[in-house]
Design an enzyme around this catalytic site. Structure first.
Site, PDB file in Angstrom:
ATOM      1  N   HIS A   1      44.055  42.299  53.732  1.00 54.36           N
ATOM      2  CA  HIS A   1      43.006  42.665  54.425  1.00 54.36           C
ATOM      3  C   HIS A   1      42.118  41.087  54.701  1.00 54.36           C
ATOM      4  CE1 HIS A   1      41.929  41.557  50.399  1.00 54.36           C
ATOM      5  NE2 HIS A   1      42.676  42.654  49.906  1.00 54.36           N
ATOM      6  N   ALA A   2      40.904  41.480  55.079  1.00 55.21           N
ATOM      7  CA  ALA A   2      40.304  39.956  55.482  1.00 55.21           C
ATOM      8  C   ALA A   2      40.077  39.154  54.296  1.00 55.21           C
ATOM      9  CB  ALA A   2      38.812  40.393  55.878  1.00 55.21           C
ATOM     10  N   GLY A   3      40.347  39.702  52.935  1.00 60.96           N
ATOM     11  CA  GLY A   3      40.245  38.471  51.827  1.00 60.96           C
ATOM     12  C   GLY A   3      41.282  37.892  51.995  1.00 60.96           C
ATOM     13  N   HIS A   4      42.695  38.310  52.269  1.00 62.81           N
ATOM     14  CA  HIS A   4      43.976  37.550  52.463  1.00 62.81           C
ATOM     15  C   HIS A   4      43.663  36.449  53.586  1.00 62.81           C
ATOM     16  CE1 HIS A   4      45.624  41.265  50.627  1.00 62.81           C
ATOM     17  NE2 HIS A   4      45.901  40.237  49.589  1.00 62.81           N
TER      18      HIS A   4
ATOM     19  N   GLN B   1      54.673  42.813  37.206  1.00 60.90           N
ATOM     20  CA  GLN B   1      53.259  42.549  36.704  1.00 60.90           C
ATOM     21  C   GLN B   1      52.797  44.076  36.803  1.00 60.90           C
ATOM     22  OE1 GLN B   1      52.258  39.964  40.243  1.00 60.90           O
ATOM     23  NE2 GLN B   1      50.333  41.414  40.414  1.00 60.90           N
TER      24      GLN B   1
ATOM     25  N   ASP C   1      39.883  37.955  41.321  1.00 59.89           N
ATOM     26  CA  ASP C   1      41.029  38.140  40.486  1.00 59.89           C
ATOM     27  C   ASP C   1      40.755  36.646  39.536  1.00 59.89           C
ATOM     28  OD1 ASP C   1      42.404  40.542  41.105  1.00 59.89           O
ATOM     29  OD2 ASP C   1      43.039  39.338  42.822  1.00 59.89           O
TER      30      ASP C   1
HETATM   31  O1  PAF Z   1      46.961  38.487  43.255  1.00 55.19           O
HETATM   32  C1  PAF Z   1      48.126  38.860  43.712  1.00 55.19           C
HETATM   33  O2  PAF Z   1      48.330  39.413  44.914  1.00 55.19           O
HETATM   34  C2  PAF Z   1      49.435  38.805  42.726  1.00 55.19           C
HETATM   35  O3  PAF Z   1      48.999  39.090  41.621  1.00 55.19           O
HETATM   36  C3  PAF Z   1      50.155  37.568  43.159  1.00 55.19           C
HETATM   37  C4  PAF Z   1      49.513  36.214  42.916  1.00 55.19           C
HETATM   38  C5  PAF Z   1      50.594  37.632  44.358  1.00 55.19           C
HETATM   39  C6  PAF Z   1      51.293  37.663  42.181  1.00 55.19           C
HETATM   40  O4  PAF Z   1      52.154  38.803  42.428  1.00 55.19           O
END
Ligand code: PAF
Length: 265
Positions: A29-32, A56, A145
């Site tokens: 999304h726009a954040g990425h 995770q 995050d």
């Molecule tokens: O923030 C994320 O999307 C994930 O925690 C990451 C840093 C890609 C690790 O899987």
């Protein structure tokens, strides 16, 4: 744009250093894309990884249902001028059970860690592996995050990894909701309610709500809050009276969707 599906393809891509790197789990999304833009300002070549990291996710979490949209993600990244996408599947990154894992500091058991045990073990382990594979000079992490950013930065410092962690500002929808892949899980009614998490964090920052009162406000609006806390920047210790640089962090469930957010003040 080169799309490398394994480490041989990654090696063959042999992009000249320095490289700026944006690790993601896809469903962009726009954040990425803002992190990609930030990466571009740091280095002439930009790499992005797309990998949904099983390590995770707790067994009851959304690993199986996490949206996987590789083709659409690659289209966006190509349009954004990204040079390299590293999109390994699980057999590439975890060809055998991961016997060695990063043991993060006690901060990993607080805030998010209280509700997602071993989440940061999984994050730190995959980030270390991705950094070893891609070998960037810079790596971009978003402030939404905030605890992840803090722990990754500490890991890089403590293990003397040759990479600089760069923090990206949180990108928000026009009503303030922090962009997140998980926003797609919200029903239309939940989507209208979702900006409240950001609003209560702003009120905490302004001293108009205590964290406990912010929890009550969310509960009264039908949320199930996990935590609202104020911590010290940059290490997320509990602040003392002299710690002026702070951040308000929160996580709460709206219906079946868990949202997190943070605001510096
Ligand atoms: O923030 C994320 O999307 C994930 O925690 C990451 C840093 C890609 C690790 O899987």
């Amino acid at each position: 744009m080169i799309v490398a599906r394994d480490r041989d393809e990654l090696r063959r891509a042999a992009l000249p250093a320095p490289l700026a790197f944006v690790p993601t789990m896809g469903n962009l999304h726009a954040g990425h894309l803002a992190l990609v833009e930030l990466a571009r300002r740091h280095a002439p070549r930009v790499a992005v990884s797309i990998f949904v990291n099983r390590l995770q996710f707790a067994p009851h979490e959304d690993f199986e249902h996490y949206p996987r949209t590789l083709a659409a993600d690659c289209e966006q990244l190509a349009a954004a001028g990204v040079d390299l996408v590293f999109a390994p599947d699980e057999r590439v990154l975890y060809p055998e059970p991961q016997r060695f894992q990063v043991e993060p500091p006690p901060l990993a058991d607080e805030l998010e860690g209280r509700f997602r045990p071993r989440f940061f073990h999984g994050v730190a382990t995959v980030v270390l592996k991705l950094l070893n594979c891609v070998q960037p000079r810079f790596a971009m992490f978003g402030k939404k995050d905030y605890q992840q950013l803090t722990i990754v930065r500490d890991m890089v410092r403590q293990f003397n990894l040759p990479v600089e962690i760069v923090a990206g500002e949180t990108v928000r929808e026009s009503d303030g909701l922090a962009m997140s892949s998980r926003n797609a899980y919200l029903s239309p009614a939940e989507r209208r309610e979702a900006p409240r998490l950001y609003q209560v964090l702003l009120q905490v920052c302004a001293g108009r709500l205590t964290p406990a009162a912010a929890v009550d406000a969310l509960q009264a609006a039908g949320w199930k809050p996990d935590y609202i806390e104020v911590r010290r920047r940059p290490d997320l210790a509990v602040p003392s009276a002299v710690d002026r640089a702070r951040v308000a962090l929160g996580a709460a469930r709206l219906g079946s969707t868990r949202l997190i957010d943070s605001v510096e003040f």
